[in-house]
Enzyme design. Structure first.
Site, PDB file in Angstrom:
ATOM      1  N   VAL A   1       0.808  -1.227   0.000  1.00 46.02           N
ATOM      2  CA  VAL A   1       0.000   0.000   0.000  1.00 46.02           C
ATOM      3  C   VAL A   1       0.840   1.276   0.000  1.00 46.02           C
ATOM      4  O   VAL A   1       0.321   2.357  -0.276  1.00 46.02           O
ATOM      5  CB  VAL A   1      -0.991   0.054   1.186  1.00 46.02           C
ATOM      6  CG1 VAL A   1      -2.020  -1.059   1.097  1.00 46.02           C
ATOM      7  CG2 VAL A   1      -0.269   0.030   2.530  1.00 46.02           C
TER       8      VAL A   1
ATOM      9  N   ASN B   1      -6.853  -0.911   5.846  1.00 45.71           N
ATOM     10  CA  ASN B   1      -6.502  -1.613   7.095  1.00 45.71           C
ATOM     11  C   ASN B   1      -5.010  -1.869   7.302  1.00 45.71           C
ATOM     12  O   ASN B   1      -4.544  -1.948   8.443  1.00 45.71           O
ATOM     13  CB  ASN B   1      -7.256  -2.954   7.113  1.00 45.71           C
ATOM     14  CG  ASN B   1      -6.755  -3.891   8.184  1.00 45.71           C
ATOM     15  OD1 ASN B   1      -7.050  -3.717   9.360  1.00 45.71           O
ATOM     16  ND2 ASN B   1      -5.958  -4.885   7.788  1.00 45.71           N
TER      17      ASN B   1
ATOM     18  N   TYR C   1       4.243   4.932  15.466  1.00 46.86           N
ATOM     19  CA  TYR C   1       2.898   4.345  15.312  1.00 46.86           C
ATOM     20  C   TYR C   1       1.821   5.338  15.762  1.00 46.86           C
ATOM     21  O   TYR C   1       0.841   5.585  15.049  1.00 46.86           O
ATOM     22  CB  TYR C   1       2.825   3.049  16.127  1.00 46.86           C
ATOM     23  CG  TYR C   1       1.523   2.293  15.982  1.00 46.86           C
ATOM     24  CD1 TYR C   1       1.319   1.426  14.914  1.00 46.86           C
ATOM     25  CD2 TYR C   1       0.495   2.444  16.913  1.00 46.86           C
ATOM     26  CE1 TYR C   1       0.119   0.723  14.776  1.00 46.86           C
ATOM     27  CE2 TYR C   1      -0.701   1.748  16.780  1.00 46.86           C
ATOM     28  CZ  TYR C   1      -0.877   0.887  15.717  1.00 46.86           C
ATOM     29  OH  TYR C   1      -2.068   0.192  15.583  1.00 46.86           O
TER      30      TYR C   1
HETATM   31  P1  NAD Z   1      -1.674  -7.774  11.479  1.00 49.74           P
HETATM   32  O1  NAD Z   1      -0.213  -7.667  11.578  1.00 49.74           O
HETATM   33  O2  NAD Z   1      -2.295  -9.118  11.561  1.00 49.74           O
HETATM   34  O3  NAD Z   1      -2.234  -7.099  10.160  1.00 49.74           O
HETATM   35  C1  NAD Z   1      -1.584  -6.103   9.432  1.00 49.74           C
HETATM   36  C2  NAD Z   1      -1.623  -6.506   7.979  1.00 49.74           C
HETATM   37  O4  NAD Z   1      -1.081  -5.470   7.172  1.00 49.74           O
HETATM   38  C3  NAD Z   1      -0.785  -7.774   7.725  1.00 49.74           C
HETATM   39  O5  NAD Z   1      -1.565  -8.681   6.977  1.00 49.74           O
HETATM   40  C4  NAD Z   1       0.384  -7.252   6.911  1.00 49.74           C
HETATM   41  O6  NAD Z   1       0.894  -8.199   5.986  1.00 49.74           O
HETATM   42  C5  NAD Z   1      -0.256  -6.072   6.196  1.00 49.74           C
HETATM   43  N1  NAD Z   1       0.716  -5.115   5.704  1.00 49.74           N
HETATM   44  C6  NAD Z   1       1.821  -4.637   6.332  1.00 49.74           C
HETATM   45  N2  NAD Z   1       2.479  -3.797   5.527  1.00 49.74           N
HETATM   46  C7  NAD Z   1       1.779  -3.724   4.369  1.00 49.74           C
HETATM   47  C8  NAD Z   1       1.947  -3.020   3.166  1.00 49.74           C
HETATM   48  N3  NAD Z   1       2.987  -2.213   2.963  1.00 49.74           N
HETATM   49  N4  NAD Z   1       1.025  -3.188   2.194  1.00 49.74           N
HETATM   50  C9  NAD Z   1      -0.029  -4.016   2.365  1.00 49.74           C
HETATM   51  N5  NAD Z   1      -0.239  -4.718   3.495  1.00 49.74           N
HETATM   52  C10 NAD Z   1       0.657  -4.558   4.482  1.00 49.74           C
HETATM   53  O7  NAD Z   1      -2.263  -6.842  12.627  1.00 49.74           O
HETATM   54  P2  NAD Z   1      -3.748  -6.289  12.866  1.00 49.74           P
HETATM   55  O8  NAD Z   1      -3.849  -6.102  14.301  1.00 49.74           O
HETATM   56  O9  NAD Z   1      -4.752  -7.115  12.171  1.00 49.74           O
HETATM   57  O10 NAD Z   1      -3.647  -4.845  12.209  1.00 49.74           O
HETATM   58  C11 NAD Z   1      -4.574  -4.358  11.263  1.00 49.74           C
HETATM   59  C12 NAD Z   1      -4.787  -2.871  11.468  1.00 49.74           C
HETATM   60  O11 NAD Z   1      -5.417  -2.666  12.732  1.00 49.74           O
HETATM   61  C13 NAD Z   1      -3.494  -2.053  11.499  1.00 49.74           C
HETATM   62  O12 NAD Z   1      -3.702  -0.831  10.805  1.00 49.74           O
HETATM   63  C14 NAD Z   1      -3.285  -1.806  12.973  1.00 49.74           C
HETATM   64  O13 NAD Z   1      -2.552  -0.631  13.205  1.00 49.74           O
HETATM   65  C15 NAD Z   1      -4.718  -1.681  13.434  1.00 49.74           C
HETATM   66  N6  NAD Z   1      -4.892  -1.879  14.876  1.00 49.74           N
HETATM   67  C16 NAD Z   1      -4.675  -3.090  15.464  1.00 49.74           C
HETATM   68  C17 NAD Z   1      -4.862  -3.216  16.830  1.00 49.74           C
HETATM   69  C18 NAD Z   1      -4.680  -4.519  17.558  1.00 49.74           C
HETATM   70  O14 NAD Z   1      -4.755  -4.516  18.792  1.00 49.74           O
HETATM   71  N7  NAD Z   1      -4.450  -5.624  16.903  1.00 49.74           N
HETATM   72  C19 NAD Z   1      -5.230  -2.114  17.587  1.00 49.74           C
HETATM   73  C20 NAD Z   1      -5.416  -0.895  16.967  1.00 49.74           C
HETATM   74  C21 NAD Z   1      -5.243  -0.783  15.612  1.00 49.74           C
END
Ligand code: NAD
Length: 271
Positions: free
Chosen positions: A70, A96, A169
């Site tokens: 992305v 996402n 972050y």
């Molecule tokens: P995750 O690591 O499982 O998911 C993140 C995904 O983004 C992974 O599949 C990864 O391969 C993909 N990714 C990373 N760099 C990328 C790139 N350059 N292009 C395309 N895809 C890319 O973790 P998650 O918790 O599912 O995170 C998803 C979103 O939710 C993120 O934006 C994260 O900041 C947000 N979030 C998560 C939490 C939590 O507690 N898990 C809390 C707040 C926010």
């Protein structure tokens, strides 16, 4: 009669970035089960994206997986081209994809600062811009949705809560907050609906260290008044709802889904 024709998102196409794991994977599956065609974006390992696709197809839905970083403009363009080619247009973007690269502030390298900002903020810009362009090109389709298109940005409670040791972050998610509100202000007149979800602590690979041992999990639970760590489905449900006409008058808003993490739980015992 095709029973899927009556589902909440029937006839619409969604792109989910970072859809091979965690929250993105759960969103992809839930959107597919709600009737949308789902283009599941991934980087690196396609296995999780394939699993989500298999589950969508098993429920009678359609989708495809596509590899795109992305943070790279040409790859984001190719992602939207692929969606157009397969399904004609795009109606929903789940912005996402996200990463963490943590370090004490004084040790944080420019490389890690840029890496996180490039994926978490620039990536959201590139995908949202491409989505808005596609919605405007295609024009209204009142038979599938009141809105011209929907953009949902995955933010975090750290758009509100400062986070020592994770300043790249937190800065990226603080940026997502005003990015989302500003494009909502600008695109609303075209009936493009833009919102964010701010998850609290959801059990996914991104925060494994915070829950992988019972001691770590106990510490984490102190921050969550509702008393449990979030599940990816807690977020996916809200993503489906925000993508649907049921939430049609919600625009420029962040829905915090965090079991109360943003309620300053440190003050529970009188501060
Ligand atoms: P995750 O690591 O499982 O998911 C993140 C995904 O983004 C992974 O599949 C990864 O391969 C993909 N990714 C990373 N760099 C990328 C790139 N350059 N292009 C395309 N895809 C890319 O973790 P998650 O918790 O599912 O995170 C998803 C979103 O939710 C993120 O934006 C994260 O900041 C947000 N979030 C998560 C939490 C939590 O507690 N898990 C809390 C707040 C926010």
């Amino acid at each position: 009669m095709n029973q899927r024709a009556n589902l909440k998102l029937s006839g619409q196409t969604a792109i989910v970035t970072g859809g091979s794991s965690g929250i993105g994977k759960a969103c992809a599956k839930a959107l597919g089960k709600a009737g949308a065609n789902v283009l599941i974006d991934f980087v690196g390992n396609p296995a999780g994206a394939e699993e989500a696709l298999t589950e969508i197809e098993a429920s009678g839905g359609k989708g495809m997986i596509f590899k795109a970083d992305v943070s790279r403009e040409e790859e984001v363009r190719a992602l939207f081209d692929a969606a157009r080619e397969a399904f004609g247009t795009v109606d929903i973007l789940i912005n996402n994809a996200g990463i963490q690269k943590d370090a004490p502030f004084v040790d944080m390298s420019l490389k890690d600062w840029n890496f996180v900002l490039n994926v978490n903020l620039t990536g959201q810009f590139l995908c949202a811009r491409e989505a808005a362009r596609e919605f405007l090109r295609r024009g209204p389709r009142p038979e599938v949705s009141v809105a011209l298109g929907k953009i949902i940005c995955m933010s975090s409670v750290h758009q509100l809560i400062p986070w020592a040791g994770h300043v790249n972050y937190a800065a990226s998610k603080g940026g997502v907050m005003l990015f989302m509100k500003s494009i909502a202000q600008e695109l609303g007149e075209h009936k493009i609906r833009v919102n964010s979800i701010a998850p609290g602590a959801i059990k996914t690979p991104i925060n494994r260290m915070a829950w992988k041992t019972p001691e770590a999990e106990k510490e984490l639970l102190k921050l969550i008044p509702y008393g449990r760590i979030g599940k990816t489905e807690d977020i996916a449900r809200i993503a489906v709802w925000l993508s649907s006409d049921e939430s049609d008058y919600i625009h420029g808003e962040t829905i915090v889904v965090d079991g109360g993490m943003a309620l300053y739980p440190g003050f529970r015992d009188n501060g």
